[in-house]
Design an enzyme around this catalytic site. Sequence first.
Site, mmCIF file in Angstrom:
data_model
loop_
_atom_site.group_PDB
_atom_site.id
_atom_site.type_symbol
_atom_site.label_atom_id
_atom_site.label_comp_id
_atom_site.label_asym_id
_atom_site.label_seq_id
_atom_site.Cartn_x
_atom_site.Cartn_y
_atom_site.Cartn_z
ATOM 1 N N TYR A 12 19.426 -2.618 -57.128
ATOM 2 C CA TYR A 12 20.372 -3.150 -56.045
ATOM 3 C C TYR A 12 20.715 -2.303 -55.051
ATOM 4 O O TYR A 12 20.535 -2.715 -53.872
ATOM 5 C CB TYR A 12 21.599 -3.471 -56.822
ATOM 6 C CG TYR A 12 22.671 -3.936 -55.900
ATOM 7 C CD1 TYR A 12 22.621 -5.332 -55.146
ATOM 8 C CD2 TYR A 12 23.926 -3.148 -55.747
ATOM 9 C CE1 TYR A 12 23.749 -5.691 -54.468
ATOM 10 C CE2 TYR A 12 24.869 -3.597 -55.008
ATOM 11 C CZ TYR A 12 24.875 -4.649 -54.246
ATOM 12 O OH TYR A 12 25.999 -5.192 -53.711
ATOM 13 N N TYR A 14 26.715 -6.472 -44.471
ATOM 14 C CA TYR A 14 27.300 -5.955 -45.314
ATOM 15 C C TYR A 14 26.415 -5.099 -46.439
ATOM 16 O O TYR A 14 25.467 -5.569 -46.784
ATOM 17 C CB TYR A 14 28.286 -6.718 -46.016
ATOM 18 C CG TYR A 14 29.240 -7.407 -45.198
ATOM 19 C CD1 TYR A 14 30.621 -6.948 -44.961
ATOM 20 C CD2 TYR A 14 28.963 -8.611 -44.796
ATOM 21 C CE1 TYR A 14 31.282 -7.657 -43.926
ATOM 22 C CE2 TYR A 14 29.878 -9.099 -43.768
ATOM 23 C CZ TYR A 14 30.934 -8.503 -43.658
ATOM 24 O OH TYR A 14 32.027 -9.254 -42.587
HETATM 25 N N1 LIG Z 1 30.865 -7.499 -55.078
HETATM 26 C C1 LIG Z 1 30.877 -6.088 -55.006
HETATM 27 O O1 LIG Z 1 31.629 -5.460 -55.727
HETATM 28 C C2 LIG Z 1 30.330 -5.594 -53.679
HETATM 29 C C3 LIG Z 1 30.243 -4.095 -53.528
HETATM 30 C C4 LIG Z 1 29.802 -3.668 -52.529
HETATM 31 C C5 LIG Z 1 29.092 -4.316 -51.372
HETATM 32 N N2 LIG Z 1 29.219 -5.743 -51.792
HETATM 33 C C6 LIG Z 1 28.547 -6.447 -50.578
HETATM 34 O O2 LIG Z 1 29.508 -7.381 -50.017
HETATM 35 C C7 LIG Z 1 28.503 -8.487 -49.473
HETATM 36 C C8 LIG Z 1 29.506 -9.596 -50.083
HETATM 37 O O3 LIG Z 1 29.465 -9.645 -51.465
HETATM 38 P P1 LIG Z 1 30.470 -10.757 -52.310
HETATM 39 O O4 LIG Z 1 31.205 -9.872 -53.418
HETATM 40 O O5 LIG Z 1 31.085 -11.791 -51.644
HETATM 41 O O6 LIG Z 1 29.223 -11.301 -53.257
HETATM 42 P P2 LIG Z 1 29.348 -12.551 -54.025
HETATM 43 O O7 LIG Z 1 30.376 -13.254 -54.127
HETATM 44 O O8 LIG Z 1 28.011 -12.510 -55.141
HETATM 45 O O9 LIG Z 1 28.383 -13.661 -53.134
HETATM 46 C C9 LIG Z 1 27.175 -13.732 -52.579
HETATM 47 C C10 LIG Z 1 26.733 -14.887 -52.064
HETATM 48 O O10 LIG Z 1 25.153 -14.885 -51.523
HETATM 49 C C11 LIG Z 1 24.837 -16.015 -52.040
HETATM 50 N N3 LIG Z 1 23.350 -15.629 -52.220
HETATM 51 C C12 LIG Z 1 22.507 -15.277 -53.023
HETATM 52 N N4 LIG Z 1 21.393 -15.612 -52.759
HETATM 53 C C13 LIG Z 1 21.175 -16.374 -52.011
HETATM 54 C C14 LIG Z 1 20.188 -16.955 -51.289
HETATM 55 N N5 LIG Z 1 18.816 -16.763 -51.986
HETATM 56 N N6 LIG Z 1 20.322 -17.792 -50.292
HETATM 57 C C15 LIG Z 1 21.625 -17.902 -49.719
HETATM 58 N N7 LIG Z 1 22.790 -17.346 -50.272
HETATM 59 C C16 LIG Z 1 22.421 -16.659 -51.461
HETATM 60 C C17 LIG Z 1 25.343 -16.660 -53.414
HETATM 61 O O11 LIG Z 1 25.227 -17.978 -53.341
HETATM 62 P P3 LIG Z 1 25.706 -18.703 -54.426
HETATM 63 O O12 LIG Z 1 27.392 -18.894 -54.223
HETATM 64 O O13 LIG Z 1 25.078 -20.252 -54.615
HETATM 65 O O14 LIG Z 1 25.560 -18.035 -55.650
HETATM 66 C C18 LIG Z 1 26.797 -16.200 -52.911
HETATM 67 O O15 LIG Z 1 27.642 -17.132 -52.493
HETATM 68 C C19 LIG Z 1 27.367 -8.292 -50.082
HETATM 69 O O16 LIG Z 1 26.331 -8.000 -48.856
HETATM 70 C C20 LIG Z 1 27.328 -7.344 -51.316
HETATM 71 O O17 LIG Z 1 26.033 -6.801 -51.380
HETATM 72 C C21 LIG Z 1 29.792 -6.323 -52.563
#
Ligand SMILES: NC(=O)c1ccc[n+]([C@@H]2O[C@H](COP(=O)([O-])OP(=O)(O)OC[C@H]3O[C@@H](n4cnc5c(N)ncnc54)[C@H](OP(=O)(O)O)[C@@H]3O)[C@@H](O)[C@H]2O)c1
Length: 293
Positions: free
Chosen positions: A124, A98
Amino acid sequence: MNIVLIGKNGQLGWEIQRSLSPLGKVTALGRDQLNVSDYKAVQSILKELKPNLIINASAYTEVDQAETEIELATKINSVAPGIMAEIAHSSHAVFIHYSTDYVFDGQKTTPYLEEDQTNPLNIYGKSKLMGEENIKQVGDAYFIFRTSWVYSLRGNSFVNKVLGWSRKSQNLKIVSNQVGSPTWARLLAETTSLVIATCTMDLLDNVRERRGVYHLAGSGYTSRYQWAQRILANDPNRAEQLVQTVEPVPSEEFPTPATRPLFSALNCEKIEKIFKLRLPDWEESLRLAMDGS
Ligand SMILES: NC(=O)c1ccc[n+]([C@@H]2O[C@H](COP(=O)([O-])OP(=O)(O)OC[C@H]3O[C@@H](n4cnc5c(N)ncnc54)[C@H](OP(=O)(O)O)[C@@H]3O)[C@@H](O)[C@H]2O)c1
């Protein structure tokens, strides 16, 4: 199908663990089981589990903190996805990853297409774009789903923040000059599973043929200010709200370490056309996500 999901505890990871289960045996790993900045662990765990499909829902998502944690953001968002793609390639597996609307600079006035020029404004966005490029360099059987403004009713999403503020303040000031496509994490997960389901007959070849970047977000777009108003209107416990006025303010009123694009709506026609899907309007998804009945 033998599926490995990395990042099971994030907004997307939590939903995808559930939506994938009808498609195969899912081994879901949280940061405790696999820290993706430990590249050797990524290699050894994936080699041991021998998946046909690797889904990476992990990411460094602290947009402001990334400005000072450049090395860590790069490890997690740029290098690790490239390593995962390499492992998928060498073990004849499919890789799903993603990315973000923040790869764009927000200068456009109509929703971004997959082939539009990227120009991230913050660390980012740069780290995520580098991740995309590392995956593309490996090539083979991959999908990169660029999404935007992801929310769930769990955790620290914008939806929960607005609900929290509405219980504490009578007046809310919400940024009105940032425009994007709110995306329910469940929609993202379910659409991912539907896409995989259409490819399962010959997974590797089907994905190879259609590999690339796809925009995948709620349909339409809105400002943060209008989004907040819809969140308050859909609140199943409106009686608990103290808020009386919501004031639109420019983003300059809340300076942040990371610059964000002012317009980052995504055009999702490519995924809809190729996989014969319909992405619901962001307002329709928000209503379903917040339906307390
Ligand atoms: N959130 C947004 O608004 C947004 C917008 C555009 C794109 N995206 C993309 O969509 C995807 C999903 O995002 P999301 O919103 O689900 O993000 P999220 O809720 O912040 O979840 C990210 C996950 O990655 C894990 N993580 C972080 N560092 C890590 C490491 N070193 N090793 C293993 N796991 C690790 C975190 O673990 P912990 O639970 O332990 O912290 C968390 O569970 C990502 O690729 C993000 O870049 C998100």
